[in-house]
Design an enzyme around this catalytic site. Structure first.
Site, short mmCIF file in Angstrom:
data_model
loop_
_atom_site.label_atom_id
_atom_site.label_comp_id
_atom_site.label_asym_id
_atom_site.label_seq_id
_atom_site.Cartn_x
_atom_site.Cartn_y
_atom_site.Cartn_z
N ASP A 1 18.51 -7.95 -17.83
CA ASP A 1 17.19 -7.33 -17.71
C ASP A 1 16.25 -8.04 -18.70
OD1 ASP A 1 14.94 -5.73 -17.88
OD2 ASP A 1 16.05 -3.85 -17.99
N SER B 1 -0.42 -14.08 -10.38
CA SER B 1 -0.80 -13.54 -9.07
C SER B 1 -2.31 -13.62 -8.93
CB SER B 1 -0.35 -12.07 -9.02
OG SER B 1 -0.94 -11.38 -7.94
N TYR C 1 -0.17 -3.17 -12.13
CA TYR C 1 0.18 -4.56 -11.78
C TYR C 1 -0.95 -5.52 -12.16
CZ TYR C 1 2.16 -8.38 -8.93
OH TYR C 1 2.70 -9.57 -8.50
N1 LIG Z 1 5.65 -11.61 -2.96
C1 LIG Z 1 4.36 -11.60 -3.23
O1 LIG Z 1 3.53 -11.34 -2.35
C2 LIG Z 1 3.87 -11.96 -4.62
C3 LIG Z 1 2.50 -12.25 -4.79
C4 LIG Z 1 2.04 -12.64 -6.05
C5 LIG Z 1 2.92 -12.74 -7.11
N2 LIG Z 1 4.23 -12.42 -6.92
C6 LIG Z 1 5.11 -12.55 -8.08
O2 LIG Z 1 6.11 -13.50 -7.78
C7 LIG Z 1 7.24 -13.26 -8.61
C8 LIG Z 1 8.48 -13.34 -7.77
O3 LIG Z 1 8.44 -12.27 -6.84
P1 LIG Z 1 9.07 -12.36 -5.36
O4 LIG Z 1 7.93 -12.31 -4.43
O5 LIG Z 1 10.04 -13.46 -5.28
O6 LIG Z 1 9.73 -10.93 -5.32
P2 LIG Z 1 11.28 -10.50 -5.24
O7 LIG Z 1 11.26 -9.02 -5.35
O8 LIG Z 1 11.91 -11.15 -4.08
O9 LIG Z 1 11.87 -11.16 -6.58
C9 LIG Z 1 11.59 -10.66 -7.88
C10 LIG Z 1 12.89 -10.64 -8.65
O10 LIG Z 1 12.63 -10.20 -9.99
C11 LIG Z 1 13.74 -9.43 -10.39
N3 LIG Z 1 13.39 -8.53 -11.49
C12 LIG Z 1 12.48 -7.53 -11.48
N4 LIG Z 1 12.48 -6.91 -12.67
C13 LIG Z 1 13.40 -7.54 -13.45
C14 LIG Z 1 13.87 -7.36 -14.77
N5 LIG Z 1 13.38 -6.38 -15.55
N6 LIG Z 1 14.81 -8.20 -15.24
C15 LIG Z 1 15.31 -9.19 -14.48
N7 LIG Z 1 14.92 -9.41 -13.20
C16 LIG Z 1 13.97 -8.58 -12.70
C17 LIG Z 1 14.12 -8.62 -9.14
O11 LIG Z 1 15.44 -8.11 -9.19
C18 LIG Z 1 13.90 -9.65 -8.04
O12 LIG Z 1 15.09 -10.33 -7.68
C19 LIG Z 1 7.00 -11.89 -9.28
O13 LIG Z 1 6.59 -12.10 -10.61
C20 LIG Z 1 5.89 -11.30 -8.45
O14 LIG Z 1 5.11 -10.40 -9.20
C21 LIG Z 1 4.73 -12.05 -5.71
#
Ligand SMILES: NC(=O)c1ccc[n+]([C@@H]2O[C@H](COP(=O)([O-])OP(=O)(O)OC[C@H]3O[C@@H](n4cnc5c(N)ncnc54)[C@H](O)[C@@H]3O)[C@@H](O)[C@H]2O)c1
Length: 251
Positions: free
Chosen positions: A60, A139, A152
């Site tokens: 974590d 983001s 967020y």
């Molecule tokens: N998907 C979108 O539309 C989007 C848009 C803008 C930014 N983001 C950002 O992109 C990044 C990746 O997200 P994604 O889209 O691949 O989502 P995702 O949910 O597929 O992956 C995010 C990962 O982070 C892990 N995670 C969350 N909290 C955690 C913690 N406390 N410790 C360890 N791991 C943790 C989760 O288990 C997950 O596997 C994130 O920072 C998200 O905010 C996503």
């Protein structure tokens, strides 16, 4: 010819998720040795793929003891960390009056405190080497106020300010710090968000229409931007957010 990431040790958080997986795949293909970490147990699946190039740690990133464990494993297997990709994050979609204190803390910790803790642990050896690169996944919510994203937007905004601040402190030490400002990406994160809407099909259409390119991103497109900032091609880039958002923030 040595590739950009050949011989480099890289820690990637959120590695079990959509973007994280794409980042790990691209880094490994380009010769990096990767410590893939996530709170989700599925991250351990990486161990079987390329054991000489990937080690996984279930942890974590909002807890300093867990962060210590991540870097301990990475250093023991591959040596000191050259590049940090702080990518873990998650969203709770609510306005301020609906957000509980506990939800606020969870979102702030996962998206912003995690960058602080991971950077704090990565920086001493980067300073000692006089080189290093940190990339955080931000983001459109880092730079825009978006509806029902109170915690967020605050968290991704804090992430961007910490990126800028660290860029100033550590530039004299040869360390670059940048962020990617992602638009919507086709990952479990986005699918969960859509599932929470009354009309997910209308929601998908609205999200795509909000991006001038008329679609959302594939995870590999965000990984491309992250690897650009992480590597030598961005050698004169620091303190920046690269908006990989299909034109969303250009309007
Ligand atoms: N998907 C979108 O539309 C989007 C848009 C803008 C930014 N983001 C950002 O992109 C990044 C990746 O997200 P994604 O889209 O691949 O989502 P995702 O949910 O597929 O992956 C995010 C990962 O982070 C892990 N995670 C969350 N909290 C955690 C913690 N406390 N410790 C360890 N791991 C943790 C989760 O288990 C997950 O596997 C994130 O920072 C998200 O905010 C996503």
């Amino acid at each position: 010819m040595e590739s950009t990431f050949g011989g480099k040790t890289v820690v990637v958080s959120g590695a079990a998720g959509g973007v994280g997986r794409a980042v790990v795949a691209q880094l490994v293909a380009q010769g990096a040795r990767v410590c893939a970490t996530d709170i989700a147990s599925t991250v351990t699946q990486f161990d079987e793929i390329k054991p000489d190039q990937i080690v996984s740690v279930m942890a974590d990133v909002t807890k300093s003891d867990d962060v210590e464990k991540i870097f301990g494993v990475a250093e023991a297997k591959f040596g000191s960390v050259d590049i940090l990709i702080s990518n873990a994050g998650f969203i709770i979609s609510k306005s301020v009056h609906d957000t509980t204190e506990e939800e606020w803390d969870r979102v702030m910790n996962a998206n912003a405190k995690s960058l602080f803790l991971m950077s704090k642990r990565a920086l001493p050896s980067m300073i000692a080497k006089g080189a290093g690169s940190i990339v955080a996944t931000g983001s459109i919510s880092s730079v825009l106020g978006l509806p029902e994203q109170a915690a967020y937007c605050a968290a991704k905004g804090a992430l961007l300010q910490l990126v800028r601040q660290m860029a100033i402190d550590y530039a004299p030490k040869g360390i670059r710090v940048n962020a990617v400002g992602a638009g919507s990406i086709d990952t479990p994160f986005l699918r969960r968000y859509l599932d929470g809407l009354e009309d997910p099909i209308a929601g998908e259409a609205a999200i795509k229409a909000a991006h001038p390119l008329g679609r959302w991103a594939e995870p590999s497109e965000i990984a491309d931007a992250i690897l650009y900032l992480a590597g030598k091609k961005a050698s004169f880039v620091t303190g920046q957010i690269l908006m990989a958002d299909g034109g969303y923030s250009a309007r």
